[in-house]
Write a protein that holds these residues in place. Structure first.
Motif, PDB file in Angstrom:
ATOM      1  N   PHE A 204       0.853  -1.187   0.000  1.00 13.77           N
ATOM      2  CA  PHE A 204       0.000   0.000   0.000  1.00 13.77           C
ATOM      3  C   PHE A 204       0.889   1.238   0.000  1.00 13.77           C
ATOM      4  N   ALA A 205       0.496   2.262  -0.761  1.00 13.34           N
ATOM      5  CA  ALA A 205       1.271   3.498  -0.846  1.00 13.34           C
ATOM      6  C   ALA A 205       0.337   4.689  -0.725  1.00 13.34           C
ATOM      7  N   TRP A 206       0.839   5.784  -0.194  1.00 14.97           N
ATOM      8  CA  TRP A 206       0.081   7.026  -0.124  1.00 14.97           C
ATOM      9  C   TRP A 206       1.036   8.208  -0.271  1.00 14.97           C
ATOM     10  N   ALA A 207       0.469   9.369  -0.634  1.00 10.97           N
ATOM     11  CA  ALA A 207       1.315  10.520  -0.939  1.00 10.97           C
ATOM     12  C   ALA A 207       0.605  11.819  -0.587  1.00 10.97           C
ATOM     13  N   LEU A 208       1.402  12.872  -0.350  1.00 13.08           N
ATOM     14  CA  LEU A 208       0.932  14.239  -0.139  1.00 13.08           C
ATOM     15  C   LEU A 208       1.669  15.156  -1.109  1.00 13.08           C
ATOM     16  N   TYR A 209       0.949  16.144  -1.671  1.00 14.22           N
ATOM     17  CA  TYR A 209       1.511  17.023  -2.695  1.00 14.22           C
ATOM     18  C   TYR A 209       1.389  18.490  -2.291  1.00 14.22           C
ATOM     19  N   ALA A 210       2.320  19.289  -2.809  1.00 12.74           N
ATOM     20  CA  ALA A 210       2.222  20.756  -2.755  1.00 12.74           C
ATOM     21  C   ALA A 210       3.018  21.290  -3.932  1.00 12.74           C
ATOM     22  N   GLY A 211       2.462  22.283  -4.616  1.00 10.70           N
ATOM     23  CA  GLY A 211       3.179  22.798  -5.774  1.00 10.70           C
ATOM     24  C   GLY A 211       2.500  24.011  -6.362  1.00 10.70           C
ATOM     25  N   VAL A 212       2.993  24.415  -7.537  1.00 16.42           N
ATOM     26  CA  VAL A 212       2.430  25.554  -8.246  1.00 16.42           C
ATOM     27  C   VAL A 212       2.454  25.235  -9.734  1.00 16.42           C
ATOM     28  N   ILE A 229       6.020  10.655  -0.225  1.00 16.75           N
ATOM     29  CA  ILE A 229       5.358   9.397  -0.545  1.00 16.75           C
ATOM     30  C   ILE A 229       5.859   8.303   0.382  1.00 16.75           C
ATOM     31  N   ASP A 230       4.923   7.500   0.867  1.00 20.03           N
ATOM     32  CA  ASP A 230       5.215   6.327   1.687  1.00 20.03           C
ATOM     33  C   ASP A 230       5.015   5.099   0.812  1.00 20.03           C
ATOM     34  N   LEU A 231       6.088   4.315   0.626  1.00 23.94           N
ATOM     35  CA  LEU A 231       6.075   3.184  -0.307  1.00 23.94           C
ATOM     36  C   LEU A 231       5.912   1.837   0.382  1.00 23.94           C
ATOM     37  N   GLY A 232       5.763   1.807   1.688  1.00 22.36           N
ATOM     38  CA  GLY A 232       5.586   0.539   2.393  1.00 22.36           C
ATOM     39  C   GLY A 232       6.917  -0.129   2.701  1.00 22.36           C
ATOM     40  N   GLU A 233       7.053  -1.401   2.320  1.00 22.67           N
ATOM     41  CA  GLU A 233       8.238  -2.187   2.638  1.00 22.67           C
ATOM     42  C   GLU A 233       8.796  -2.859   1.386  1.00 22.67           C
ATOM     43  N   ALA A 234      10.028  -3.376   1.525  1.00 18.37           N
ATOM     44  CA  ALA A 234      10.652  -4.189   0.483  1.00 18.37           C
ATOM     45  C   ALA A 234      11.562  -5.200   1.182  1.00 18.37           C
ATOM     46  N   GLN A 235      11.938  -6.237   0.459  1.00 23.01           N
ATOM     47  CA  GLN A 235      12.843  -7.222   1.042  1.00 23.01           C
ATOM     48  C   GLN A 235      13.606  -7.948  -0.056  1.00 23.01           C
ATOM     49  N   THR A 236      14.705  -8.548   0.349  1.00 24.89           N
ATOM     50  CA  THR A 236      15.510  -9.338  -0.575  1.00 24.89           C
ATOM     51  C   THR A 236      14.950 -10.751  -0.667  1.00 24.89           C
TER      52      THR A 236
END
Length: 312
Positions: A204-212, A229-236
């Protein structure tokens, strides 16, 4: 004689009436007062757009975790270094303007391989340490549904904020582990080179934005944005020593709580860019004017006739 006197009285009264009317005509008349009618309001309209983005990532990992540590191989583990190099981002998306201040889009992007550098020190039961120096690469395919609020436009510049949710397919590749046993007679837990197969997983991923955004033309806008952005986890995959042995467990290195501070440059193009579309206006109400009451001339003042006198 009486007729002459009556004629003179009539002439005097007529002269007085004419003078009074002339003075009344000289009074200034107030100008008509106009009731303000607001300008026509442009009707808000919706529309589809395409977008493309490029940028670079600045990634972090919250902690590293190895199943061997959890099984009791080490009394404690210290993460000395766990950093990523910057890596490019390439994204495409399609969106919809709900109105002039709210829009949504669906984006897919490839987050290219970012090199990882890690260094751990594990304490061995009975004294001594094993240090592990990790190298790896991490990449993602990320898909998000985003919503944005445009905060108004000034001189073609439109600041905005937004948020998104979705999923990220995280891959760890080219993993290597060089370890050394120090100050211990029990080096069965380390002191060798190891590698791991590539491994991918959905998160699961979520994000927050700010810009022009800057409107280049009626249908083309360029935007610069920051994204957390939060990308969760990963593993080898399973970590295997140079001689082909493993610890007898899954022995994978887990990258927990992956986040990134991204900076992106994007282009938005309306899909109706080549349509001869005319803006629709609300019909303004007809102008209304206030007519002031008329100014009446004062009533004439008549001179009294002279008294009649007899000849006697």
């Amino acid at each position: 004689m009486v007729g002459l006197r009556l004629g003179l009285c009539t002439v005097a009264a007529a002269s007085l009436l004419a003078a009074t009317a002339a003075r009344a005509a000289d009074y200034p008349q107030p100008p008509p007062q106009v009731i303000y009618v607001p300008p026509p309001v442009i009707e808000e309209f919706s529309g589809w757009y395409l977008r493309g983005d490029i940028g670079f990532s600045n990634q972090q990992v919250g902690s590293l975790f190895n199943d061997t540590y959890n099984s009791g191989g080490f009394t404690s583990v210290s993460n000395i270094n766990k950093s990523f190099d910057a890596a490019p981002i390439f994204g495409l998306g399609v969106g919809y303007y709900f109105n002039d201040w709210l829009r949504f889009d669906v984006t897919g992007e490839y987050r290219a391989k970012a090199n990882f550098h890690g260094f751990d020190i594990g304490a061995i039961p009975g004294g001594g340490f094993i240090d592990d120096r990790y190298t790896a690469s991490k990449s993602e395919w990320t898909f998000l549904f985003n919503g944005y609020i445009d905060l108004g436009t000034w001189e073609n510049f439109t600041p905005f904020v937004g948020a998104g949710v979705g999923a990220s397919y995280n891959t760890i590749s080219n993993f290597g582990d060089v370890s050394t046993c120090v100050n211990s007679n029990n080096c069965t837990l380390g002191g060798s080179d190891a590698y791991a197969s590539d491994f991918s997983k959905w998160n699961f991923a979520w994000a927050l934005y700010a810009g022009v955004a800057y409107k280049i033309t009626k249908n083309v806008s360029m935007e610069f944005s920051y994204r957390y952005i939060d990308l969760g986890e990963a593993q080898t995959g399973t970590v295997t020593a140079f001689d082909g042995t493993t610890c007898g467990c899954s022995n994978s290195l887990q990258f927990r709580h992956l986040t990134s501070n991204d900076f992106r440059l994007g282009i938005r193009v309306n899909l109706d860019a080549f349509a001869a579309r005319q803006p629709v206006y609300y019909a303004p109400p007809p102008p209304q004017y206030y007519a002031p009451p008329p100014v009446y001339s004062p009533p004439p003042v008549y001179a009294p006739p002279p008294p009649l006198r007899s000849r006697g």
